[in-house]
Motif scaffolding. Structure first.
Motif, PDB file in Angstrom:
ATOM      1  N   THR A 294       6.985  75.531  66.564  1.00  0.00           N
ATOM      2  CA  THR A 294       7.563  76.841  66.242  1.00  0.00           C
ATOM      3  C   THR A 294       7.484  77.789  67.432  1.00  0.00           C
ATOM      4  OG1 THR A 294       6.885  76.570  63.928  1.00  0.00           O
ATOM      5  CG2 THR A 294       7.429  78.795  64.658  1.00  0.00           C
TER       6      THR A 294
ATOM      7  N   ALA B 101       3.330  72.097  51.716  1.00  0.00           N
ATOM      8  CA  ALA B 101       3.808  73.457  51.966  1.00  0.00           C
ATOM      9  C   ALA B 101       2.719  74.305  52.622  1.00  0.00           C
ATOM     10  CB  ALA B 101       4.248  74.098  50.650  1.00  0.00           C
ATOM     11  N   ILE B 102       1.447  74.080  52.238  1.00  0.00           N
ATOM     12  CA  ILE B 102       0.345  74.826  52.849  1.00  0.00           C
ATOM     13  C   ILE B 102       0.266  74.505  54.345  1.00  0.00           C
ATOM     14  CG2 ILE B 102      -2.179  75.027  52.947  1.00  0.00           C
ATOM     15  CD1 ILE B 102      -2.203  74.640  49.923  1.00  0.00           C
TER      16      ILE B 102
ATOM     17  N   THR C 218       2.702  73.377  56.181  1.00  0.00           N
ATOM     18  CA  THR C 218       3.918  73.893  56.810  1.00  0.00           C
ATOM     19  C   THR C 218       3.815  75.383  57.099  1.00  0.00           C
ATOM     20  OG1 THR C 218       5.310  72.225  55.739  1.00  0.00           O
ATOM     21  CG2 THR C 218       6.392  74.233  56.509  1.00  0.00           C
ATOM     22  N   PHE C 219       3.481  76.170  56.086  1.00  0.00           N
ATOM     23  CA  PHE C 219       3.488  77.620  56.266  1.00  0.00           C
ATOM     24  C   PHE C 219       2.322  78.111  57.118  1.00  0.00           C
ATOM     25  CE2 PHE C 219       6.313  77.282  52.607  1.00  0.00           C
ATOM     26  CZ  PHE C 219       7.323  78.150  52.995  1.00  0.00           C
ATOM     27  N   ALA C 220       1.201  77.412  57.061  1.00  0.00           N
ATOM     28  CA  ALA C 220       0.082  77.783  57.940  1.00  0.00           C
ATOM     29  C   ALA C 220       0.467  77.569  59.399  1.00  0.00           C
ATOM     30  CB  ALA C 220      -1.156  76.967  57.585  1.00  0.00           C
TER      31      ALA C 220
ATOM     32  N   LEU D 260       3.578  77.338  60.510  1.00  0.00           N
ATOM     33  CA  LEU D 260       4.725  78.192  60.811  1.00  0.00           C
ATOM     34  C   LEU D 260       4.287  79.607  61.170  1.00  0.00           C
ATOM     35  CD1 LEU D 260       7.826  78.463  60.881  1.00  0.00           C
ATOM     36  CD2 LEU D 260       7.743  79.007  58.446  1.00  0.00           C
ATOM     37  N   ILE D 261       3.390  80.180  60.367  1.00  0.00           N
ATOM     38  CA  ILE D 261       2.920  81.542  60.634  1.00  0.00           C
ATOM     39  C   ILE D 261       2.146  81.596  61.951  1.00  0.00           C
ATOM     40  CG2 ILE D 261       1.357  83.359  59.809  1.00  0.00           C
ATOM     41  CD1 ILE D 261       2.121  82.479  56.943  1.00  0.00           C
TER      42      ILE D 261
ATOM     43  N   VAL E  91      12.613  79.314  61.435  1.00  0.00           N
ATOM     44  CA  VAL E  91      11.867  79.208  60.177  1.00  0.00           C
ATOM     45  C   VAL E  91      12.532  78.204  59.244  1.00  0.00           C
ATOM     46  CG1 VAL E  91      11.227  80.447  58.063  1.00  0.00           C
ATOM     47  CG2 VAL E  91      10.855  81.508  60.302  1.00  0.00           C
TER      48      VAL E  91
ATOM     49  N   ILE F  19      10.775  74.591  58.154  1.00  0.00           N
ATOM     50  CA  ILE F  19      10.499  74.368  56.728  1.00  0.00           C
ATOM     51  C   ILE F  19      11.206  73.103  56.240  1.00  0.00           C
ATOM     52  CG2 ILE F  19      10.945  75.263  54.408  1.00  0.00           C
ATOM     53  CD1 ILE F  19      10.410  78.056  55.473  1.00  0.00           C
TER      54      ILE F  19
ATOM     55  N   THR G 255       9.485  69.819  57.848  1.00  0.00           N
ATOM     56  CA  THR G 255       8.133  69.500  57.369  1.00  0.00           C
ATOM     57  C   THR G 255       8.095  69.215  55.867  1.00  0.00           C
ATOM     58  OG1 THR G 255       7.746  71.888  57.239  1.00  0.00           O
ATOM     59  CG2 THR G 255       6.954  70.751  59.202  1.00  0.00           C
ATOM     60  N   LEU G 256       8.908  69.904  55.085  1.00  0.00           N
ATOM     61  CA  LEU G 256       8.920  69.630  53.648  1.00  0.00           C
ATOM     62  C   LEU G 256       9.557  68.280  53.341  1.00  0.00           C
ATOM     63  CD1 LEU G 256       9.651  73.074  51.945  1.00  0.00           C
ATOM     64  CD2 LEU G 256       7.470  71.890  52.279  1.00  0.00           C
TER      65      LEU G 256
END
Length: 379
Positions: free
Chosen positions: A8, A300-301, A303-305, A307-308, A352, A356, A359-360
């Motif tokens: 990212t 998802a955890i 991925t978003f961890a 990603l952020i 983003v 997403i 990774t999903l």
């Protein structure tokens, strides 16, 4: 998570640098090129009787309009020579154009009495080794005549125009090493243009309606002319930058896609590791859909961890480069001393969405295997 964060951040930084490069090029071009350029559809020039310049100048939103002569010529000073692009402009050109601010001398001129002067790029000046005596020793420009019979006399082969040095400008290498300016009268004598021009340069007032002005110009000029914006003048260069940006985005996305295999194997190992725990959930009444959602939520955890974290890292580096410019360009002739950066919301949005999705998708198959396994089938 680390793979997602690095991917990212790499996407954000790379896309921001390409945006910055495009902005730098636009700023450079805005100092030399007009807001709008009117060129003939056919041929290299048009007669001044073809266009009513005074009528065009009255269009609302037009700040200034200049008729320009442009062509290639050979410039010679003593024993040095070089092919250059000659622009013939009127005496008020540098007063209304941004180019006036780029001339190095406090006093400059294109014409005085019957004497012609040339304003040249600093690169041309260095290439010709023009010295202080250029105010006395003339600089010669040569352009071939349109002869119809064979001759060996040089004065019958070329138009020759002599001029003294009237000033020097410095903008950017592609202009400094290739452009010189003459007065309109001198350019007409050199190119035998008589009452002809190459194109019109139009600069607009701030906050003017560009689309409306282009429509008005086109309706008055007719189909024999076309109106180009600054972006259209350099459309090839900007198109290359956009293509390179897309290619970089695709390459980095593929790298993230390959690296997301780690997520796939991590979740697969988690399925095996938590087999007994999920079996208990299954015997307590958990459905296959619930088990699948649990593992998708785990993906998802991750991925978003990542990603952020990646967004924070990428934006932090980009803002730091924007403010402090700590990563320098190595070339001395570079357009900017440090790598330019411009952060755009669309790039963040595309990054983003891309991360997403990748990774999903990598999480989906292990989650399905987990749900099938604990519904009675084997892994």
């Amino acid at each position: 998570m680390l793979v997602v964060a690095v991917g990212t951040a790499a996407l954000i930084i790379s896309l921001s640098v390409y945006n910055g490069l495009e902005d730098v090029l636009k700023n450079v071009h805005s100092n030399f090129d007009p807001d709008l350029k009117v060129v003939p559809v056919k041929g290299k020039s048009f007669g001044d009787s073809t266009v009513e310049l005074q009528t065009l100048r009255k269009i609302a939103g037009i700040r200034d309009l200049s008729a320009v002569i442009e062509n290639k010529a050979l410039i010679k000073y003593k024993n040095s020579q070089k092919f250059v692009t000659v622009k013939g402009v009127d005496k008020d050109y540098f007063e209304t154009h941004k180019m006036g601010k780029l001339i190095l001398e406090d006093e400059y001129q294109l014409e005085k009495d019957n004497t012609s002067f040339v304003i040249m790029g600093i690169g041309v000046k260095y290439r010709l080794a023009v010295g202080a005596d250029a105010n006395v020793v003339p600089i010669s420009l040569y352009y071939p005549k349109n002869i119809t019979k064979l001759t060996v006399r040089r004065d019958q082969l070329y138009n020759i125009k002599s001029a003294l040095l009237g000033g020097t400008f410095a903008l950017e290498r592609q202009y400094d090493e290739h452009y010189v300016f003459l007065s309109t009268r001198s350019a007409r004598e050199l190119f035998s243009y008589e009452d002809r021009y190459s194109y019109l340069e139009i600069n607009l007032e701030e906050d003017s309606d560009r689309s409306a002005i282009i429509s008005s110009l086109q309706s008055q000029l007719g189909a024999e002319f076309k109106v180009l914006t600054r972006e259209q003048i350099h459309s090839g260069l900007y198109q290359i930058l956009k293509i390179e940006k897309i290619i970089v985005f695709i390459i980095l996305s593929l790298i993230v896609c390959i690296a997301s295999i780690n997520i796939y194997f991590s979740l697969s190992m988690l399925v095996l590791d938590k087999k007994k725990d999920v079996t208990i959930l299954y015997t307590m009444g958990a459905t296959s859909q619930l088990i699948q959602k649990i593992f998708l939520f785990e993906g998802a955890i991750i991925t978003f961890a990542g990603l952020i974290s990646g967004l924070f890292l990428g934006l932090t580096v980009s803002f730091a480069q924007l403010q402090f410019g700590f990563i320098k360009m190595s070339a001395e002739s570079a357009l900017s001393p440090a790598y330019p950066v411009k952060i755009e919301l669309n790039d963040i949005l595309y990054t983003v969405i891309c991360i997403i999705c990748i990774t999903l998708v990598a999480s989906l198959h292990p989650a399905r295997l987990a749900s099938k396994s604990f519904s009675g089938s084997e892994l």
